[in-house]
Design a protein around this motif. Structure first.
Motif, mmCIF file in Angstrom:
data_model
loop_
_atom_site.group_PDB
_atom_site.id
_atom_site.type_symbol
_atom_site.label_atom_id
_atom_site.label_comp_id
_atom_site.label_asym_id
_atom_site.label_seq_id
_atom_site.Cartn_x
_atom_site.Cartn_y
_atom_site.Cartn_z
ATOM 1 N N VAL A 97 36.936 73.374 -19.314
ATOM 2 C CA VAL A 97 38.388 73.373 -19.511
ATOM 3 C C VAL A 97 39.099 73.893 -18.268
ATOM 4 N N ILE A 98 38.578 74.967 -17.689
ATOM 5 C CA ILE A 98 39.198 75.566 -16.506
ATOM 6 C C ILE A 98 39.135 74.624 -15.309
ATOM 7 N N LEU A 99 37.993 73.972 -15.109
ATOM 8 C CA LEU A 99 37.865 73.063 -13.970
ATOM 9 C C LEU A 99 38.692 71.793 -14.152
ATOM 10 N N HIS A 100 39.001 71.432 -15.406
ATOM 11 C CA HIS A 100 39.862 70.278 -15.656
ATOM 12 C C HIS A 100 41.343 70.609 -15.497
ATOM 13 N N TYR A 101 41.651 71.853 -15.177
ATOM 14 C CA TYR A 101 43.052 72.250 -15.056
ATOM 15 C C TYR A 101 43.744 71.478 -13.942
ATOM 16 N N ASP A 102 43.061 71.210 -12.851
ATOM 17 C CA ASP A 102 43.696 70.530 -11.719
ATOM 18 C C ASP A 102 42.866 69.370 -11.177
ATOM 19 N N ASN A 103 41.888 68.900 -11.963
ATOM 20 C CA ASN A 103 41.083 67.761 -11.517
ATOM 21 C C ASN A 103 40.430 67.119 -12.730
ATOM 22 N N CYS A 104 40.123 65.856 -12.626
ATOM 23 C CA CYS A 104 39.479 65.129 -13.724
ATOM 24 C C CYS A 104 38.018 64.875 -13.371
ATOM 25 N N TYR A 105 37.165 64.980 -14.392
ATOM 26 C CA TYR A 105 35.728 64.816 -14.195
ATOM 27 C C TYR A 105 35.160 63.930 -15.294
ATOM 28 N N SER A 106 34.021 63.343 -14.985
ATOM 29 C CA SER A 106 33.160 62.745 -16.003
ATOM 30 C C SER A 106 32.072 63.767 -16.317
ATOM 31 N N PRO A 111 41.264 75.141 -2.622
ATOM 32 C CA PRO A 111 41.351 73.875 -3.378
ATOM 33 C C PRO A 111 41.091 72.643 -2.535
ATOM 34 N N GLU A 112 41.089 72.777 -1.206
ATOM 35 C CA GLU A 112 40.798 71.615 -0.359
ATOM 36 C C GLU A 112 39.352 71.150 -0.521
ATOM 37 N N ASN A 113 38.508 71.993 -1.131
ATOM 38 C CA ASN A 113 37.098 71.630 -1.337
ATOM 39 C C ASN A 113 36.834 71.057 -2.725
ATOM 40 N N LYS A 114 37.880 70.683 -3.434
ATOM 41 C CA LYS A 114 37.690 70.107 -4.771
ATOM 42 C C LYS A 114 36.860 68.832 -4.692
ATOM 43 N N ALA A 115 36.158 68.560 -5.799
ATOM 44 C CA ALA A 115 35.265 67.401 -5.836
ATOM 45 C C ALA A 115 36.045 66.106 -5.705
ATOM 46 N N MET A 165 47.491 62.804 -18.113
ATOM 47 C CA MET A 165 47.379 63.077 -19.544
ATOM 48 C C MET A 165 46.213 63.999 -19.857
ATOM 49 N N MET A 166 45.052 63.767 -19.234
ATOM 50 C CA MET A 166 43.888 64.598 -19.534
ATOM 51 C C MET A 166 44.050 66.010 -18.972
ATOM 52 N N CYS A 167 44.602 66.124 -17.769
ATOM 53 C CA CYS A 167 44.840 67.463 -17.222
ATOM 54 C C CYS A 167 45.823 68.237 -18.082
ATOM 55 N N LEU A 168 46.799 67.534 -18.647
ATOM 56 C CA LEU A 168 47.769 68.198 -19.516
ATOM 57 C C LEU A 168 47.100 68.740 -20.772
ATOM 58 N N VAL A 169 46.143 68.000 -21.327
ATOM 59 C CA VAL A 169 45.409 68.477 -22.506
ATOM 60 C C VAL A 169 44.718 69.800 -22.201
ATOM 61 N N PHE A 170 44.020 69.846 -21.093
ATOM 62 C CA PHE A 170 43.260 71.059 -20.768
ATOM 63 C C PHE A 170 44.171 72.192 -20.301
ATOM 64 N N ARG A 171 45.329 71.868 -19.728
ATOM 65 C CA ARG A 171 46.279 72.921 -19.402
ATOM 66 C C ARG A 171 46.823 73.570 -20.662
ATOM 67 N N LEU A 172 47.096 72.774 -21.672
ATOM 68 C CA LEU A 172 47.553 73.336 -22.946
ATOM 69 C C LEU A 172 46.492 74.247 -23.551
ATOM 70 N N ASP A 182 44.737 54.995 -13.516
ATOM 71 C CA ASP A 182 43.997 56.214 -13.180
ATOM 72 C C ASP A 182 44.924 57.418 -13.067
ATOM 73 N N LYS A 183 46.103 57.221 -12.458
ATOM 74 C CA LYS A 183 47.055 58.317 -12.349
ATOM 75 C C LYS A 183 47.540 58.761 -13.728
ATOM 76 N N CYS A 184 47.788 57.798 -14.587
ATOM 77 C CA CYS A 184 48.228 58.121 -15.950
ATOM 78 C C CYS A 184 47.135 58.869 -16.702
ATOM 79 N N TYR A 185 45.888 58.431 -16.549
ATOM 80 C CA TYR A 185 44.774 59.096 -17.210
ATOM 81 C C TYR A 185 44.628 60.537 -16.718
ATOM 82 N N GLU A 186 44.705 60.737 -15.409
ATOM 83 C CA GLU A 186 44.541 62.076 -14.854
ATOM 84 C C GLU A 186 45.642 63.016 -15.337
#
Length: 467
Positions: free
Chosen positions: A242-251, A221-225, A200-207, A194-198
């Motif tokens: 894309v913006i919300l995936h910058y610092d969190n992963c979602y389905s 940010p303490e209220n993040k989902a 890698m995916m956050c890096l994609v959206f940061r790019l 899960d850590k690896c997935y988060e």
């Protein structure tokens, strides 16, 4: 040969250390904020030049008068029909002329012009000229200084920023494929998957955000989902996700698209439990509700470990000036709702995606040739449905909180009216509402009652004489 080699090395080093390295490290460049600050100074300088030229040409007085007329309190039906002009006598002698329809036509046109619903589906006007020719303000030919500044800005955005941004965007798509391939090979039962997935995916959206020179200001940010919850936000463009995936992963749950966006959806679906549906399919709607229920509610009353679900309850893109009706489906699930308010600064770009007029490729190209993407994101406190609260009331309560925090207008209209024709029931309700507002307005003189107005509208112009 040597100057060309030096230029190539300089260009590649700027691309790697100015875009890729900050994205991999997960940091926000101070240089980008400095860039935004200086771009705003340039806009203010150009606005001062425009004001000076308008003053020399005598156009500022005319615009001042027009502005005063626009912002002054509206005077309803300044020219009243002849049968309501004379209200000094108690006797009512109605007469009707052809010119009497002019105020009624004026009121109708004003209602169409001031419509607060349909103008939410088009780009909003800018306060300053941002030197983008796609805006409705074109004062470039007012001064030679403006000509030079506009030309240099064109060279900067198209000759320097655009190639860099295209390379960063391609790097993001390339990294998406690599990350997906790695995640498909890795076993999912290991503890660090899960850590690896988060990461890698956050890096994609940061790019991807770096390819638009995005400056994202996250608040609270303490209220993040959290896992097992549902994150709901107002919807302006696909870049919201894309913006919300910058610092969190979602389905994610959303409409199935084709083209480039559809390709990204298929790749993302290989490694996570995303749900894509067709709007017109009733079976897909039920499938979404069932998947959402199973995703958010854990087994044996244990908290769910799945990633939070990201939903845009409006169901369509609005121009970031208002929040329209939230669909109740996601609010029927017995889980925690995490509201998020997203507000773009339209001075540097127009983030609104008008999907009925623009393809996703054209929209991305417009974003890549803009100045930057400046956005504020507010993570609001988590909310739960009250014991005696239905899903519709809960959805309206969350919507009102998002609108208030983002400085948006809270509207009760369904945003899907831009895609579908109004039904006869909705059209009749709209007509009744407009008629009621007209009758309750203070435009009628003292000697005209609502009943007399109905009599006049039916063509009954009998002369009334006292006694």
């Amino acid at each position: 040969m040597l100057p060309r080699l030096f230029f190539l090395i300089y260009w590649l080093s700027t691309f790697v250390f100015g875009f890729l390295v900050p994205a991999f490290l997960g940091g926000t460049l101070t240089l980008r904020r400095w860039y935004i600050k200086n771009v705003h100074r340039l806009f203010v300088y150009c606005d001062n030049i425009i004001s000076e030229r308008k003053h020399l040409l005598g156009l500022d007085d005319k615009e001042k008068d027009e502005t005063e007329n626009v912002h002054s309190p509206p005077v309803k039906r300044r020219h009243l029909p002849s049968y309501v002009e004379d209200d000094s006598n108690d006797a009512f002698v109605p007469s009707f002329g052809f010119c009497d329809i002019a105020p009624l036509v004026m009121n109708g046109i004003s209602s169409i012009r001031d419509d607060q619903v349909t103008n939410r589906f088009y780009s909003q006007e800018k306060d300053l000229w941002n030197m983008l020719t796609r805006t409705s303000i074109h004062p470039v030919f007012m001064s030679h200084r403006l000509n030079i500044i506009w030309f240099l800005s064109l060279v900067w955005r198209w000759g320097w920023l655009l190639p860099m941004r295209i390379l960063v965007f391609m790097a993001a798509m390339f990294w998406l494929l690599i990350a997906t391939s790695i995640l498909l090979i890795l076993p999912r039962n290991v503890a660090w998957y899960d850590k690896c997935y988060e990461w890698m995916m956050c890096l994609v959206f940061r790019l991807i955000t770096h390819s638009f020179s995005a400056v994202i200001n996250f608040h609270n940010p303490e209220n993040k989902a959290k896992n097992g919850g549902i994150c709901v936000a107002n919807h302006t463009s696909p870049l919201d996700a894309v913006i919300l995936h910058y610092d969190n992963c979602y389905s994610m749950i959303g409409q199935r698209h084709g083209g480039l966006l559809g390709f990204v959806q298929k790749v993302l679906d290989l490694t996570a439990a995303h749900v894509w549906f067709e709007r017109g399919e009733s079976k897909d709607r039920q499938r979404v509700i069932d998947r959402l229920q199973n995703h958010c509610i854990g087994v044996d009353d244990k908290p769910s470990k799945n990633h939070p679900v990201l939903i845009f309850p409006e169901g369509t893109c609005i121009n970031n000036t208002s929040v329209m009706l939230f669909k109740k489906g996601s609010f029927e699930i017995d889980t925690t709702i995490y509201p998020v308010a997203i507000k773009y600064d339209t001075l540097y770009t127009e983030a609104f995606w008008n999907s009925s007029e623009q393809s996703i490729v054209r929209y991305l190209f417009m974003m890549l040739t803009s100045w930057a993407l400046v956005v504020n994101v507010w993570y609001l406190p988590p909310m739960k449905k009250g014991p005696n609260e239905d899903a519709i009331t809960f959805a309206n309560r969350v919507k009102g909180l998002i609108a208030n925090k983002g400085g948006l207008v809270d509207l009760q209209w369904d945003g899907m009216i831009k895609r579908k024709k109004l039904s006869e029931k909705i059209r009749q309700s709209l007509m009744d509402l407009e008629r009621q507002q007209f009758l309750e307005s203070s435009v009628l003189p003292r000697n005209i009652s609502h009943g007399n107005l109905s009599t006049l509208s039916n063509g009954n112009f009998r002369k009334e004489v006292p006694g």
